[in-house]
Design a protein around this motif. Sequence first.
Motif, PDB file in Angstrom:
ATOM      1  N   ALA A  32      -1.365  -1.595  -2.963  1.00 33.51           N
ATOM      2  CA  ALA A  32      -1.302  -2.419  -4.167  1.00 33.51           C
ATOM      3  C   ALA A  32      -2.004  -1.712  -5.325  1.00 33.51           C
ATOM      4  O   ALA A  32      -2.971  -0.967  -5.130  1.00 33.51           O
ATOM      5  CB  ALA A  32      -1.951  -3.769  -3.909  1.00 33.51           C
ATOM      6  N   THR A  33      -1.502  -1.940  -6.522  1.00 29.73           N
ATOM      7  CA  THR A  33      -2.109  -1.387  -7.727  1.00 29.73           C
ATOM      8  C   THR A  33      -3.430  -2.105  -7.993  1.00 29.73           C
ATOM      9  O   THR A  33      -3.499  -3.329  -7.862  1.00 29.73           O
ATOM     10  CB  THR A  33      -1.171  -1.591  -8.933  1.00 29.73           C
ATOM     11  N   PRO A  34      -4.471  -1.367  -8.386  1.00 29.48           N
ATOM     12  CA  PRO A  34      -5.730  -2.038  -8.735  1.00 29.48           C
ATOM     13  C   PRO A  34      -5.504  -3.053  -9.858  1.00 29.48           C
ATOM     14  O   PRO A  34      -4.633  -2.870 -10.709  1.00 29.48           O
ATOM     15  CB  PRO A  34      -6.632  -0.893  -9.209  1.00 29.48           C
ATOM     16  N   SER A  35      -6.300  -4.121  -9.867  1.00 27.89           N
ATOM     17  CA  SER A  35      -6.117  -5.173 -10.872  1.00 27.89           C
ATOM     18  C   SER A  35      -6.431  -4.684 -12.279  1.00 27.89           C
ATOM     19  O   SER A  35      -5.874  -5.186 -13.249  1.00 27.89           O
ATOM     20  CB  SER A  35      -6.966  -6.394 -10.530  1.00 27.89           C
ATOM     21  N   PRO A 155       7.727  -6.027 -10.175  1.00 26.04           N
ATOM     22  CA  PRO A 155       7.360  -6.695  -8.920  1.00 26.04           C
ATOM     23  C   PRO A 155       6.048  -6.130  -8.372  1.00 26.04           C
ATOM     24  O   PRO A 155       5.785  -4.934  -8.454  1.00 26.04           O
ATOM     25  CB  PRO A 155       8.517  -6.369  -7.975  1.00 26.04           C
ATOM     26  N   SER A 156       5.228  -6.994  -7.801  1.00 27.40           N
ATOM     27  CA  SER A 156       3.961  -6.545  -7.225  1.00 27.40           C
ATOM     28  C   SER A 156       4.204  -5.954  -5.838  1.00 27.40           C
ATOM     29  O   SER A 156       5.235  -6.204  -5.199  1.00 27.40           O
ATOM     30  CB  SER A 156       2.985  -7.710  -7.126  1.00 27.40           C
ATOM     31  N   ALA A 161       6.201  -7.128   0.953  1.00 28.26           N
ATOM     32  CA  ALA A 161       5.564  -7.191   2.265  1.00 28.26           C
ATOM     33  C   ALA A 161       6.457  -7.775   3.351  1.00 28.26           C
ATOM     34  O   ALA A 161       6.360  -7.388   4.507  1.00 28.26           O
ATOM     35  CB  ALA A 161       4.263  -7.993   2.185  1.00 28.26           C
ATOM     36  N   SER A 162       7.342  -8.684   3.026  1.00 31.62           N
ATOM     37  CA  SER A 162       8.128  -9.362   4.045  1.00 31.62           C
ATOM     38  C   SER A 162       9.536  -8.801   4.195  1.00 31.62           C
ATOM     39  O   SER A 162      10.453  -9.514   4.551  1.00 31.62           O
ATOM     40  CB  SER A 162       8.194 -10.856   3.727  1.00 31.62           C
ATOM     41  N   GLN A 163       9.689  -7.537   3.946  1.00 33.02           N
ATOM     42  CA  GLN A 163      11.017  -6.916   4.069  1.00 33.02           C
ATOM     43  C   GLN A 163      11.374  -6.742   5.548  1.00 33.02           C
ATOM     44  O   GLN A 163      10.504  -6.510   6.387  1.00 33.02           O
ATOM     45  CB  GLN A 163      11.039  -5.550   3.383  1.00 33.02           C
TER      46      GLN A 163
END
Length: 167
Positions: A32-35, A155-156, A161-163
Motif C-alpha cells: 500500500a502507498t504511504p498515507s 484505486p487503492s 486484495a480480494s482478486q
Amino acid sequence: YNDVGTDVRVLDAELGQIEIDWDRIEKIEFTATPSKMEEKFGEPLYGTVERDDGEFTGFVKWDHDERVSPDKLDGKTEDGDVSISFGKITSIERYSSSRSIVVLKSGRELTLRGSNDVNSENRGVIVTVAGMGRVDIPWDDFNKVTFANPPSSGPSYAEFASQSKLK
C-alpha cells in the motif's frame, strides 16, 4: 506492455526518485502507498474522452503511454517543435488524421502535427472508468479529451486484495 525490460523508477524516502536497472531486479513486492508522501511522480491524468457514440470519464492513458501530469505531449507547430507537460493542457481535439488542436490552461491554442502523440500514429487513448474497467479508444474513433482534476489518485492497494483467478 512497454515497461518490461526498461529501468524501474522508485521513490526512495531519503534519496527521492531513483532508477533501478531491470537486470538488477530479482523480485518486486507491491504494498500500500504511504498515507503521506512528500514526493510523487505527478498527478494521474483524468478527464472525459469523447467519441461519436458517447463519452467516457476516468483516468486517461494517452497514446497507451503517457499517464501522469509531468509526461509530455510532443508535436510540431508552425514555429517549431514543442514538448508540453500534460499538466498544462486543458484539452486535445483530433482535427484530422494528421493534426490535433491543443488548448492550454492559459487559454492558448496550438495546432500540433508530426508526432504519434497528435496524429494517426497514436496507439489510442485508454480510459479507466470506475465500475466498468478500461476502455481502449482507437485514434480514428477519438474526438476530444478534456482534462479535469481527479477525484482521487486511483484505486487503492486494498481494492485489489480480494482478486481471484480467472476461470
